[in-house]
Design a protein around this motif. Structure first.
Motif, short mmCIF file in Angstrom:
data_model
loop_
_atom_site.label_atom_id
_atom_site.label_comp_id
_atom_site.label_asym_id
_atom_site.label_seq_id
_atom_site.Cartn_x
_atom_site.Cartn_y
_atom_site.Cartn_z
N UNK A 188 0.84 -1.19 0.00
CA UNK A 188 0.00 0.00 0.00
C UNK A 188 0.87 1.24 0.00
N UNK A 189 0.28 2.42 -0.21
CA UNK A 189 1.02 3.67 -0.24
C UNK A 189 1.85 3.84 1.02
N UNK A 190 3.13 4.13 0.86
CA UNK A 190 4.02 4.26 2.00
C UNK A 190 4.61 2.93 2.45
N UNK A 191 4.17 1.82 1.83
CA UNK A 191 4.68 0.49 2.16
C UNK A 191 5.27 -0.11 0.90
N UNK A 206 11.52 0.02 -2.87
CA UNK A 206 12.14 1.32 -3.19
C UNK A 206 13.17 1.72 -2.14
N UNK A 207 13.27 0.94 -1.07
CA UNK A 207 14.17 1.28 0.02
C UNK A 207 15.61 0.92 -0.36
N UNK A 251 8.99 -10.09 -2.22
CA UNK A 251 8.83 -9.42 -0.93
C UNK A 251 7.63 -10.00 -0.19
N UNK A 252 7.74 -10.06 1.14
CA UNK A 252 6.64 -10.52 1.97
C UNK A 252 6.85 -10.01 3.39
N UNK A 253 5.80 -10.06 4.20
CA UNK A 253 5.89 -9.71 5.61
C UNK A 253 6.05 -10.98 6.43
N UNK A 293 14.08 -6.09 6.40
CA UNK A 293 14.09 -4.64 6.52
C UNK A 293 14.29 -4.23 7.98
N UNK A 294 15.21 -3.30 8.19
CA UNK A 294 15.52 -2.84 9.53
C UNK A 294 14.79 -1.52 9.80
N UNK A 295 13.68 -1.61 10.50
CA UNK A 295 12.94 -0.41 10.89
C UNK A 295 13.29 -0.12 12.34
N UNK A 296 14.32 0.63 12.52
CA UNK A 296 14.87 0.80 13.85
C UNK A 296 14.34 2.07 14.52
N UNK A 297 13.75 1.89 15.69
CA UNK A 297 13.39 3.05 16.49
C UNK A 297 14.64 3.69 17.06
N UNK A 298 15.72 2.89 17.16
CA UNK A 298 16.98 3.36 17.73
C UNK A 298 18.03 3.46 16.62
#
Length: 254
Positions: free
Chosen positions: A11-14, A18-19, A88-90, A122-127
């Motif tokens: 979805x948009x933003x997901x 492209x990363x 790609x998959x979750x 994918x590394x979505x790091x809060x830190x």
């Protein structure tokens, strides 16, 4: 369709395709890869196929896994037969993963590809995470409660990437290490003092979340997720991360 995978088709933003590649960490742990693929199949995870020329094909499913191969339903709009693409998959944590594909077998309604040899997460790091100076080490207590020294490659308040000498044993995925003490070499940050190594506060526990063999050094590498509750520990690590990043202009936050 499982709720766990709702919205997982780009979805948009997901749009993880492209990363930047640096936002993904690689695992070559075959047992982990097999478990990930089985999870996607069992929970009807949505696959997104992205060709090297930029075509994006959503809403595919992993139909079956047999004889070391994945059977994937062929997108209705599939154009031609590209030599290579990415899938790609979750995963169970709703984090995007992908694996590269080549050598595809085609049928009218399905694609057959080999079981992946590597998986990119994918590394979505809060830190924020940084590569630490060479010579950064950590003392850890392994499952047998013996102390071991490991080399630290990168660090954040959420975890670290470490490696060790193969002769000193291995760390299994999902195993726990305890009493982690990270130390940076003297002069490793702008605030380092003289010839004294900078020692971080004790980190109570860490879980091995991935592993792979570094092809250059032939050392086993392990991603570690820290487990602690101390605000002081988190703030101290974040301070060190900021200092390392500011000391080295090339060391962009990963």
């Amino acid at each position: 369709m499982s709720d766990e995978f709702s919205g997982g088709s780009g979805t948009e933003g997901e749009r993880p395709w492209l990363d930047r590649e640096s936002r993904f960490s690689k695992s070559e742990d075959q047992a982990f890869i097999a478990r990930s693929m089985q999870y996607v199949k069992d929970h009807h995870g949505i696959l997104t196929l992205v060709s090297d020329c930029g075509g994006v094909y959503q809403e595919s499913l992993l139909i079956n896994i047999e004889h070391g191969a994945l059977l994937i339903d062929k997108p209705l709009e599939w154009a031609g037969e590209p030599d290579s693409f990415r899938i790609f998959f979750r995963d169970r944590r709703r984090i995007w993963n992908y694996f590269p594909v080549s050598g595809v077998s085609y049928s009218p309604f399905a694609l057959t590809v080999a079981m992946p040899e590597e998986l990119h997460c994918q590394q979505r790091r809060a830190c924020p995470r940084v590569m630490v100076p060479p010579g950064t080490r950590a003392l850890v207590k392994n499952g047998s409660q013996a102390m071991a020294t490991v080399f630290v490659h990168d660090l954040s308040a959420a975890g670290m990437l470490m490696c060790n000498d193969p002769a000193e044993g291995e760390y299994a995925t999902d195993s726990i290490i305890n009493d982690i003490v990270v130390s940076l070499p003297a002069g490793g940050t702008a605030h380092g003092e003289g010839n004294v190594r900078k020692v971080l506060p004790l980190i109570g526990q860490g879980r091995i979340v991935r592993s792979y063999l570094d092809k250059e050094t032939q050392r086993p590498c392990y991603g570690v997720s820290f487990q602690y509750e101390s605000v002081y520990v988190k703030e101290t690590i974040n301070q060190i991360v900021s200092e390392v990043a500011s000391d080295d202009g090339r060391n962009d936050f990963l």
